[in-house]
Design an enzyme around this catalytic site. Structure first.
Site, PDB file in Angstrom:
ATOM      1  N   ASN A 111       0.805  -1.221   0.000  1.00 25.92           N
ATOM      2  CA  ASN A 111       0.000   0.000   0.000  1.00 25.92           C
ATOM      3  C   ASN A 111       0.841   1.275   0.000  1.00 25.92           C
ATOM      4  O   ASN A 111       1.911   1.315   0.605  1.00 25.92           O
ATOM      5  CB  ASN A 111      -0.936   0.027   1.206  1.00 25.92           C
ATOM      6  N   TYR A 112       0.285   2.296  -0.643  1.00 26.49           N
ATOM      7  CA  TYR A 112       0.968   3.583  -0.757  1.00 26.49           C
ATOM      8  C   TYR A 112       1.525   4.044   0.583  1.00 26.49           C
ATOM      9  O   TYR A 112       2.662   4.457   0.711  1.00 26.49           O
ATOM     10  CB  TYR A 112      -0.003   4.637  -1.313  1.00 26.49           C
ATOM     11  N   LYS A 113       0.675   3.913   1.592  1.00 23.94           N
ATOM     12  CA  LYS A 113       1.010   4.398   2.927  1.00 23.94           C
ATOM     13  C   LYS A 113       2.274   3.735   3.479  1.00 23.94           C
ATOM     14  O   LYS A 113       3.057   4.360   4.195  1.00 23.94           O
ATOM     15  CB  LYS A 113      -0.182   4.110   3.836  1.00 23.94           C
ATOM     16  N   GLY A 114       2.450   2.475   3.179  1.00 22.58           N
ATOM     17  CA  GLY A 114       3.678   1.808   3.585  1.00 22.58           C
ATOM     18  C   GLY A 114       3.717   1.380   5.026  1.00 22.58           C
ATOM     19  O   GLY A 114       2.690   1.069   5.629  1.00 22.58           O
ATOM     20  N   PHE A 115       4.898   1.398   5.607  1.00 18.86           N
ATOM     21  CA  PHE A 115       5.125   0.794   6.910  1.00 18.86           C
ATOM     22  C   PHE A 115       6.262   1.517   7.609  1.00 18.86           C
ATOM     23  O   PHE A 115       7.306   1.763   7.006  1.00 18.86           O
ATOM     24  CB  PHE A 115       5.472  -0.687   6.696  1.00 18.86           C
TER      25      PHE A 115
END
Ligand code: B12
Lengths: 362, 267
Positions: free
Chosen positions: B147-151
């Site tokens: 996901n764009y948001k990432g980690f």
């Protein structure tokens, strides 16, 4: 089979130049079988080659933490393994070639044992690379290449990789003898799928696999009766399009699937075939992903040459069976379903006397 | 009561088989002195607290390979179970020079470099298909990577202009994943496996490899698996190109993917 015949005799008499040793599960004795074979074949004066489709001979199993046997290459044998595991055991190997192929521990090297050497085998990642290594070992002067399959993977048995197959099995497959024998009966049935008995159909099926497209085979009518034609379905695969493919079947006598034959496809083909003669033809047994007898005729274009079954009566979970009882139970299970296949426990020397050769009679 | 675990880096003494100094090749856990082999263990036995339970606890520790087992803490758990903390001594050292660590071979690149490398290598975006396969319903790990948001403040693969991400979600049958990979001409297939109880993931993971082989796709994709119990060595043994474990950041995966396709095109 003459009762004096051992597994090494079965292999050397078969005249094949490569044998895959594949397992029904982990810890079923693939490495033990391979060590036995390489030492016996070398004693017969054959130059053996060793390669793994995964990782073999590491001292501790990565999953179970159990000690594992190392692979022992006798003097003169060829091996293919990764350069990164040769530290320490490299002294006994004369390196002949380094391939571009990357294994777990770096590039794959091909070498010859100048003296008996215990080592770890690490193989390439794909069946295509494995096939290339087998050919390379044969070019280097190996008489017979033994390909150790990884875990429960059977890709090493693909006719694209090796000429013949030994199925290793054992107590870690399941707990009681009866279920082991039953499960094995199914696996052997699957690995022994023959060509379609009608020569014309079998030959068209090979053509379809070459094309790489799902195809139907139809019987011609009228004057042309007895002949068959091929009709492409314009799908490269049946995965995800099982129904769409079968809807096009019309009055086909068979469908040829060049890729994976899934259980879902077999289930659908079975209901499709209820009212008529209909066969599913796969490219080889390694491409069939059936978990049970499909209830529809199932053939292949390239049959495997299943030479023998080996059993390991002891599992790492502590289950152990009497070797003789186990070998006999499995031999009997094969006989019940009409296969004559020799069964060996290479450790105790037990074997079933039922088998003649790996040829299916059913 | 038991041995107090102290960290005495200056407590080197000599004379034992295993050197009592740091940086030795043969290492053991330590409590008081380097390589004294002392470990602490804790476990529960289904036995009511008492002398029998304690002896069973000492035997359990012996079976673990611990010498001089001592029971340090005993706590009843309900009527028929007891929790133990014990100390014991290990005598078999690990030989550091014999260990081999398998890691995917890549160096960390920044987002711009990764995008440029992919575009230069392929002349187009790299198609990445991801799924949590089999029975696995855990999507957070996969989403953290994709996901764009990432980690952990690190943007996911969707944030890379040179990566075209298809996230199939969870409980995806291997057949469906393979069909999708073919449909979108995937360059990489990313699998997440979080549930590993009774090793259910192993058969599921090898099955995917065999399906890709049968479909003639194995050589056409970079095949990656990730999850809390995945190591690179395990992944490769299962027939994958790389494995990523806990704490993986999307950038690690993007760096690897870009370098792996570049390596393949060069070869
Ligand atoms: C949230 C959660 C759930 C949620 C999942 C919601 C969702 N949409 O994902 C729900 C409630 C649905 C759930 C269900 C279950 N869960 Co649960 N769950 C968790 C929990 C609390 C957190 C997992 C998580 O999201 N972690 C955060 C992510 C970011 O970390 P990660 O997954 O490790 O991912 C990182 C790396 O591993 C890696 N990675 C992961 N995947 C991939 C893929 C690729 C391609 C790459 C490159 C990297 C990569 O990168 C990520 C980022 O660094 C854990 C316990 C815990 N604290 O870990 C249990 C846990 C994972 N669950 C567990 C279990 C047993 C279950 C159930 C079976 C429970 C049950 N009896 O019903 C069911 C399983 C249902 C099923 N069929 O799968 C066990 C698994 C034990 C095991 N080893 O098998 C755990 C460990 C809890 C426990 N201690 O028992 N669970």
């Amino acid at each position: 089979m003459e009762s004096g015949k051992q597994l090494a005799d079965v292999v050397s008499d078969s005249g094949v130049s490569s044998v895959a040793i594949v397992g029904t599960a982990k810890n079923v004795g693939k490495t033990v079988t391979m060590n036995y074979l390489v030492s016996e074949l070398s004693a017969k004066g054959l130059t053996a080659g060793l390669v793994s489709s995964g990782r073999d001979g590491e001292s501790i199993d990565a999953f179970t933490g159990q000690p594992k046997p190392s692979v022992v290459a006798p003097q003169g044998a060829w091996v293919a393994t990764a350069e990164g595991v040769l530290r320490g055991s490299a002294s006994g190997l004369e390196i002949a070639d380094v391939l571009g192929t990357q294994g777990l521990f770096g590039r794959i090297v091909l070498g010859r044992a100048v003296e008996a050497v215990a080592l770890e085998l690490v193989g390439p990642r794909s069946a295509r690379e494995l096939a290339a290594i087998v050919n390379k070992l044969l070019e280097l002067g190996t008489d017979i290449v033994l390909v150790d399959g990884a875990l429960d993977r059977i890709a090493a048995a693909s006719p694209k990789v090796s000429d013949a197959t030994i199925l290793a099995t054992g107590a870690s497959l399941d707990m009681d003898l009866e279920s082991i024998a039953q499960e094995l009966g199914f696996v052997v049935w699957l690995l022994s799928r023959p060509e379609h008995p009608v020569k014309a159909i079998a030959s068209l099926a090979r053509e379809a696999v070459e094309k790489g497209t799902v195809c139907f085979i139809h019987a011609c009518r009228g004057k042309e009766q007895g002949r068959y034609t091929l009709r492409p379905a314009h799908y490269p695969t049946v995965l995800g399009v099982e129904d769409l493919v079968l809807e096009q079947a019309g009055d086909a006598a068979a469908v040829v699937v060049p890729g994976a034959v899934s259980q879902a496809f077999l289930d659908k083909a079975r209901s499709w075939a209820k009212q008529r003669e209909f066969a599913v033809i796969a490219s080889d047994a390694v491409s069939i992903f059936a978990s049970k007898r499909p209830g529809v005729s199932l053939y292949v274009t390239q049959p495997l040459n299943l030479l023998a079954v080996t059993v390991n009566p002891v599992s790492y979970l502590g289950v152990s069976h009497d070797p003789r009882e186990m070998v006999n139970a499995i031999g009997a299970a094969f006989r019940d379903i009409g296969y004559k296949l020799p069964v060996f426990d290479v450790v105790s020397g037990e074997k079933s006397i039922e088998g003649v050769s790996g040829m299916a009679v059913g | 009561m038991g041995t107090v675990i102290r960290h005495g880096h200056d407590r080197a003494t000599s004379g034992a088989k295993v050197a009592n100094t740091p940086h030795s090749d043969l290492v053991l856990p330590y409590g008081d002195q380097f390589n004294d082999g002392i470990v602490q263990v804790s476990f529960t036995l289904p036995v009511a607290a008492g002398a029998l339970a304690e002896e069973a606890a000492r035997q359990t520790m012996k079976l673990m390979g611990l010498e001089e087992p001592q029971v340090a803490e005993v706590a009843p758990i309900g009527e028929n179970a007891t929790f133990f903390v014990g100390y014991g001594k290990l005598t078999r050292p690990v030989e550091l020079s014999k260990l081999r660590i398998a890691k995917p071979m890549w160096e960390e690149l920044d987002q711009i470099t990764i995008n440029r490398l992919v575009q230069e290598t392929l002349g187009r975006a790299m198609v990445v298909v991801g799924a949590a396969t089999g029975q696995d319903a855990h999507t957070l790990g996969l989403d953290a990577i994709l996901n764009y948001k990432g980690f952990a403040g690190n943007r996911g693969l969707e944030a890379y202009s040179a990566l075209k991400v298809v996230n199939m979600g969870s409980q995806v049958p291997n057949e469906t994943l393979v069909a999708k990979a073919r449909e979108v001409s995937a360059d990489a297939v990313l699998v997440s496996q979080v549930v590993t109880e009774r090793n259910v993931h192993l058969a599921n993971l090898t099955n995917l490899v065999e399906l890709l082989e049968a479909e003639g796709l194995r050589d056409k994709v970079v095949l990656v698996v990730g999850g809390p119990r995945i190591t690179h060595a395990l992944a490769v043994e299962l027939g994958y190109d790389a494995g990523f474990g806990p704490g993986t950041r999307p950038q690690d995966v993007a760096s690897y993917l870009a370098q792996e396709v570049a390596r393949r095109v060069l070869n």
